[in-house]
Scaffold this motif. Structure first.
Motif, short mmCIF file in Angstrom:
data_model
loop_
_atom_site.label_atom_id
_atom_site.label_comp_id
_atom_site.label_asym_id
_atom_site.label_seq_id
_atom_site.Cartn_x
_atom_site.Cartn_y
_atom_site.Cartn_z
N GLN A 63 16.44 3.06 3.27
CA GLN A 63 16.98 4.39 2.88
C GLN A 63 16.80 4.79 1.79
O GLN A 63 16.83 6.37 1.62
N SER A 64 16.31 4.29 0.82
CA SER A 64 15.79 5.09 -0.31
C SER A 64 14.32 5.41 -0.50
O SER A 64 13.93 6.29 -0.77
N ILE A 65 13.40 4.48 0.18
CA ILE A 65 12.05 4.88 0.38
C ILE A 65 11.95 4.97 2.09
O ILE A 65 11.86 3.84 2.73
N ASP A 66 11.31 5.96 2.64
CA ASP A 66 11.37 5.91 4.06
C ASP A 66 9.75 6.08 4.24
O ASP A 66 8.98 6.03 3.53
N TRP A 67 9.91 6.49 5.64
CA TRP A 67 8.28 6.36 5.99
C TRP A 67 7.49 7.44 5.54
O TRP A 67 6.05 7.20 5.34
N LYS A 68 7.85 8.52 5.36
CA LYS A 68 7.42 9.57 4.92
C LYS A 68 6.86 9.32 3.33
O LYS A 68 5.66 9.70 3.08
N ILE A 69 7.70 8.66 2.75
CA ILE A 69 7.35 8.57 1.13
C ILE A 69 6.25 7.51 1.23
O ILE A 69 5.32 7.39 0.34
N LEU A 70 6.44 6.46 2.16
CA LEU A 70 5.70 5.41 2.01
C LEU A 70 3.87 5.86 2.60
O LEU A 70 2.83 5.44 1.98
N THR A 71 4.10 6.82 3.34
CA THR A 71 2.73 7.41 3.94
C THR A 71 2.19 8.17 2.64
O THR A 71 0.86 8.17 2.42
N VAL A 72 3.01 8.89 1.93
CA VAL A 72 2.47 9.72 0.74
C VAL A 72 1.81 8.44 -0.36
O VAL A 72 0.77 8.97 -0.80
N LEU A 73 2.59 7.59 -0.50
CA LEU A 73 2.23 6.65 -1.45
C LEU A 73 0.51 5.82 -0.89
O LEU A 73 -0.17 5.58 -1.68
N ILE A 74 0.63 5.54 0.48
CA ILE A 74 -0.71 5.07 0.98
C ILE A 74 -1.71 5.96 0.90
O ILE A 74 -2.74 5.67 0.47
N ILE A 75 -1.61 7.40 0.93
CA ILE A 75 -2.54 8.45 0.94
C ILE A 75 -2.82 8.42 -0.59
O ILE A 75 -4.22 8.41 -1.01
N ILE A 76 -2.16 8.41 -1.51
CA ILE A 76 -2.48 8.33 -3.02
C ILE A 76 -3.16 7.04 -3.46
O ILE A 76 -4.21 7.36 -4.09
N SER A 77 -2.68 6.09 -2.91
CA SER A 77 -3.38 4.66 -3.01
C SER A 77 -4.87 4.75 -2.37
O SER A 77 -5.83 4.41 -3.36
N LEU A 78 -5.18 5.44 -1.37
CA LEU A 78 -6.49 5.44 -0.71
C LEU A 78 -7.11 6.10 -1.37
O LEU A 78 -8.49 5.93 -1.78
N ILE A 79 -6.81 7.40 -2.11
CA ILE A 79 -7.35 8.21 -2.75
C ILE A 79 -7.95 7.59 -3.94
O ILE A 79 -9.10 7.79 -4.48
N ALA A 80 -6.89 7.05 -4.74
CA ALA A 80 -7.10 6.31 -6.02
C ALA A 80 -8.40 5.27 -5.88
O ALA A 80 -9.42 5.33 -6.71
N GLU A 81 -8.29 4.37 -4.81
CA GLU A 81 -9.19 3.56 -4.77
C GLU A 81 -10.49 4.07 -4.15
O GLU A 81 -11.67 3.52 -4.67
N PHE A 82 -10.52 4.94 -3.26
CA PHE A 82 -11.76 5.54 -3.09
C PHE A 82 -12.40 6.16 -4.37
O PHE A 82 -13.65 6.17 -4.54
N LEU A 83 -11.69 6.83 -5.31
CA LEU A 83 -12.17 7.52 -6.58
C LEU A 83 -12.96 6.41 -7.29
O LEU A 83 -13.97 6.51 -7.83
N GLU A 84 -12.40 5.22 -7.35
CA GLU A 84 -12.88 3.90 -8.22
C GLU A 84 -14.10 3.54 -7.44
O GLU A 84 -15.10 3.19 -8.43
#
Length: 186
Positions: A63-84
């Motif tokens: 209800q507070s965090i839906d699939w769209k937000i989780l998808t955005v968080l996954i993309i940000i996380s992958l970008i950050a770890e790829f950068l690292e």
């Protein structure tokens, strides 16, 4: 004599569930903060933040965090770890991961929180904690650099590039936390 009102067992059970949910939410937010601090030491802190956000999403039945937000968080996380990953393979300089470094970063984070939280409130805790820890570890690295024989010293340019990459990854972790908290509390 006045009558003392007591709560029904159903009302008491509802209060206990709400208290448990608040404690669990506070614990998950603390785990997010630990994940943000982990990014300073080349650990996958963004995945820790993503895990905590996923648990919150499951507990709130999306209800507070839906699939769209989780998808955005996954993309940000992958970008950050790829950068690292890119930075780790191209820059030979690494922050020291010692007890002293962890202590200095903890003290820096505490100082950053104390300085920024009166002005920025909750955001001050997130920004102040990370920036204080990062500046603390940078200060330790600069001091350690001058305790090493000149032939063994790393170039300041490499240290600055490591600082910038850690700052970028930390800012992405901060963005993940802010997105999650805005969805929880809005």
């Amino acid at each position: 004599m006045g009558k003392v009102k007591t709560l029904s067992s159903q009302a008491q059970e509802k209060i206990d569930v709400l208290s448990f949910e608040k404690i669990l939410l506070g614990l998950l937010i603390a785990i997010m903060f630990i994940g943000q601090m982990a990014t300073i030491f080349r650990l996958p802190g963004t995945f820790v933040i993503l895990f905590a956000a996923s648990i919150i999403a499951i507990l709130t039945r999306f209800q507070s965090i839906d699939w769209k937000i989780l998808t955005v968080l996954i993309i940000i996380s992958l970008i950050a770890e790829f950068l690292e990953f890119i930075v780790n393979t191209s820059i030979p300089y690494k922050w020291s991961l010692s007890g002293k470094a962890i202590l200095i970063s903890f003290l820096g984070a505490s100082l950053g929180i104390v300085i920024l939280s009166p002005y920025l409130y909750g955001l001050g805790v997130i920004i102040g904690g990370f920036s204080g820890a990062l500046l603390g570890i940078l200060t330790l690295e600069i001091v350690n650099r001058y305790n090493v024989h000149p032939a063994l010293r790393f170039d300041l340019k490499l240290m600055f590039l490591r600082f910038l990459s850690t700052l970028a990854k930390g800012c992405l972790a901060m963005l993940m936390i802010i997105i999650t908290l805005m969805r929880i509390y809005s």
